[in-house]
Scaffold this motif. Structure first.
Motif, short mmCIF file in Angstrom:
data_model
loop_
_atom_site.label_atom_id
_atom_site.label_comp_id
_atom_site.label_asym_id
_atom_site.label_seq_id
_atom_site.Cartn_x
_atom_site.Cartn_y
_atom_site.Cartn_z
N VAL A 40 0.82 -1.21 0.00
CA VAL A 40 0.00 0.00 0.00
C VAL A 40 0.87 1.29 0.00
CG1 VAL A 40 -0.42 0.60 2.44
CG2 VAL A 40 -2.30 0.61 0.83
N VAL A 41 2.11 1.15 0.44
CA VAL A 41 2.98 2.34 0.48
C VAL A 41 3.15 2.96 -0.91
CG1 VAL A 41 4.24 1.68 2.58
CG2 VAL A 41 5.17 1.06 0.33
N GLN A 42 3.00 2.12 -1.93
CA GLN A 42 3.15 2.63 -3.31
C GLN A 42 2.12 3.71 -3.64
OE1 GLN A 42 5.79 1.76 -4.78
NE2 GLN A 42 6.21 -0.43 -4.71
N GLU A 43 1.00 3.70 -2.91
CA GLU A 43 -0.09 4.65 -3.20
C GLU A 43 0.14 6.04 -2.61
OE1 GLU A 43 -3.75 3.01 -1.70
OE2 GLU A 43 -3.29 1.06 -2.59
N TYR A 44 1.15 6.19 -1.75
CA TYR A 44 1.34 7.46 -1.02
C TYR A 44 2.57 8.20 -1.52
CZ TYR A 44 -2.30 5.78 2.06
OH TYR A 44 -3.50 5.32 2.55
N THR A 45 2.49 9.55 -1.40
CA THR A 45 3.65 10.35 -1.80
C THR A 45 4.59 10.62 -0.62
OG1 THR A 45 2.11 12.20 -1.64
CG2 THR A 45 2.85 11.62 -3.84
N LEU A 46 4.02 10.58 0.58
CA LEU A 46 4.83 10.86 1.78
C LEU A 46 4.37 9.92 2.90
CD1 LEU A 46 6.89 12.75 3.27
CD2 LEU A 46 4.94 14.21 3.83
N ILE A 47 5.34 9.27 3.53
CA ILE A 47 4.98 8.33 4.61
C ILE A 47 5.81 8.64 5.85
CG2 ILE A 47 4.77 5.89 5.27
CD1 ILE A 47 4.71 5.30 2.24
N GLY A 48 5.12 8.76 6.99
CA GLY A 48 5.81 8.99 8.27
C GLY A 48 5.79 7.72 9.08
N PHE A 49 6.92 7.38 9.68
CA PHE A 49 7.04 6.18 10.50
C PHE A 49 7.36 6.61 11.92
CE2 PHE A 49 8.12 4.97 6.19
CZ PHE A 49 7.58 3.70 6.03
N GLY A 50 6.54 6.23 12.89
CA GLY A 50 6.80 6.69 14.26
C GLY A 50 6.39 5.70 15.33
N SER A 51 7.13 5.73 16.44
CA SER A 51 6.74 4.96 17.64
C SER A 51 7.53 5.51 18.81
CB SER A 51 7.04 3.45 17.47
OG SER A 51 8.40 3.17 17.67
N GLY A 52 7.25 4.97 20.00
CA GLY A 52 8.13 5.24 21.12
C GLY A 52 9.47 4.55 20.86
N ILE A 53 10.46 4.93 21.64
CA ILE A 53 11.75 4.24 21.54
C ILE A 53 11.79 3.21 22.68
CG2 ILE A 53 14.27 4.50 21.75
CD1 ILE A 53 13.08 5.57 19.07
N TYR A 54 12.02 1.97 22.30
CA TYR A 54 12.08 0.88 23.27
C TYR A 54 13.41 0.16 23.07
CZ TYR A 54 7.20 1.99 22.24
OH TYR A 54 6.04 2.66 21.97
N SER A 55 14.21 0.14 24.11
CA SER A 55 15.56 -0.44 24.02
C SER A 55 16.33 0.11 22.82
CB SER A 55 15.51 -1.96 23.95
OG SER A 55 14.83 -2.44 25.08
N ALA A 56 16.33 1.44 22.75
CA ALA A 56 17.15 2.19 21.79
C ALA A 56 16.75 2.06 20.32
CB ALA A 56 18.63 1.85 21.96
N LYS A 57 15.54 1.58 20.07
CA LYS A 57 15.05 1.59 18.69
C LYS A 57 13.53 1.72 18.63
CE LYS A 57 17.12 -2.75 17.77
NZ LYS A 57 17.10 -3.65 18.91
N HIS A 58 13.01 1.83 17.40
CA HIS A 58 11.55 1.88 17.24
C HIS A 58 10.94 0.52 17.61
CE1 HIS A 58 12.41 5.55 14.96
NE2 HIS A 58 11.16 5.88 15.22
N LYS A 60 9.28 -3.03 17.55
CA LYS A 60 9.55 -4.18 16.67
C LYS A 60 8.54 -4.28 15.52
CE LYS A 60 10.42 -9.16 17.05
NZ LYS A 60 9.70 -9.50 15.85
N SER A 61 7.29 -3.94 15.79
CA SER A 61 6.26 -4.07 14.73
C SER A 61 6.56 -3.14 13.56
CB SER A 61 4.87 -3.79 15.29
OG SER A 61 4.81 -2.48 15.81
N LEU A 62 7.15 -1.99 13.85
CA LEU A 62 7.48 -1.02 12.80
C LEU A 62 8.72 -1.49 12.03
CD1 LEU A 62 6.18 1.66 12.00
CD2 LEU A 62 7.72 2.83 13.56
N ILE A 63 9.67 -2.00 12.77
CA ILE A 63 10.91 -2.49 12.15
C ILE A 63 10.62 -3.73 11.30
CG2 ILE A 63 13.16 -3.53 12.71
CD1 ILE A 63 13.26 -1.40 15.00
#
Ligand SMILES: Cc1cc2nc3c(=O)[nH]c(=O)nc-3n(C[C@H](O)[C@H](O)[C@H](O)COP(=O)(O)O)c2cc1C
Length: 153
Positions: A40-58, A60-63
């Protein structure tokens, strides 16, 4: 410009508050990583990815989602987070894992945003947590300006 925010926020909904401000400016939909079909990302011109930081990274579901995304061609994206501790070098380190995965898929990362979020992880809960009240009005204002800047550029 068709924008999408992919957000995972569970600890105190801190990142969700930031996402809602950004979404309003960009007229973007907000979806959790689980609800996003990678293609579905192909349909968008701009995509933001965000979450809290847990153990120094985003989160797991986002990664994990980043791993499943298709290869794109110079698609514009940005990364945001809330975390217990913030700083110029900290945001670079915290965003690195997700950033490298997205870049390897062909995303162009336009900008990063991070602010403090209320944190009651582990022993902190015995002392009332850290960053109580964050994100605060100033953080939300900064997120708004961040989104306006993305829109203009
Ligand atoms: C399990 C866990 C691990 C965390 N690890 C970090 C960390 O490594 N670095 C940091 O600065 N904050 C850390 N935090 C604090 C969170 O990043 C912060 O509270 C964030 O605002 C949570 O976002 P959310 O409410 O959107 O889930 C952690 C919080 C939890 C619950």
């Amino acid at each position: 410009m068709k924008s999408l925010l992919i957000v995972f926020s569970y600890h105190h909904n801190n990142t969700q508050k930031i996402a809602e401000v950004i979404a309003k400016i960009l007229h973007a939909k907000i979806k959790t990583p689980e609800k996003v079909e990678p293609e579905v990302v192909q349909e968008y011109t701009l995509i933001g990815f965000g979450s809290g930081i847990y153990s120094a990274k985003h989160h797991k579901s986002l990664i994990d989602l980043a791993d499943k995304l298709p290869t794109v061609h110079n698609k514009k994206a940005f990364i945001f987070s809330t975390s217990g501790i913030t700083g110029k070098d900290k945001v670079i380190k915290d965003h690195l894992t997700l950033k490298e995965k997205l870049q390897s898929k062909g995303f162009v990362i336009l900008d990063d945003f991070q602010c403090k979020g209320y944190n009651t992880n582990s022993f902190l809960r015995f002392f009332g947590g850290m960053n109580k009240g964050r994100p605060n009005d100033k953080d939300l204002e900064n997120a708004k300006n961040f989104a306006k800047n993305l829109k203009q550029n």
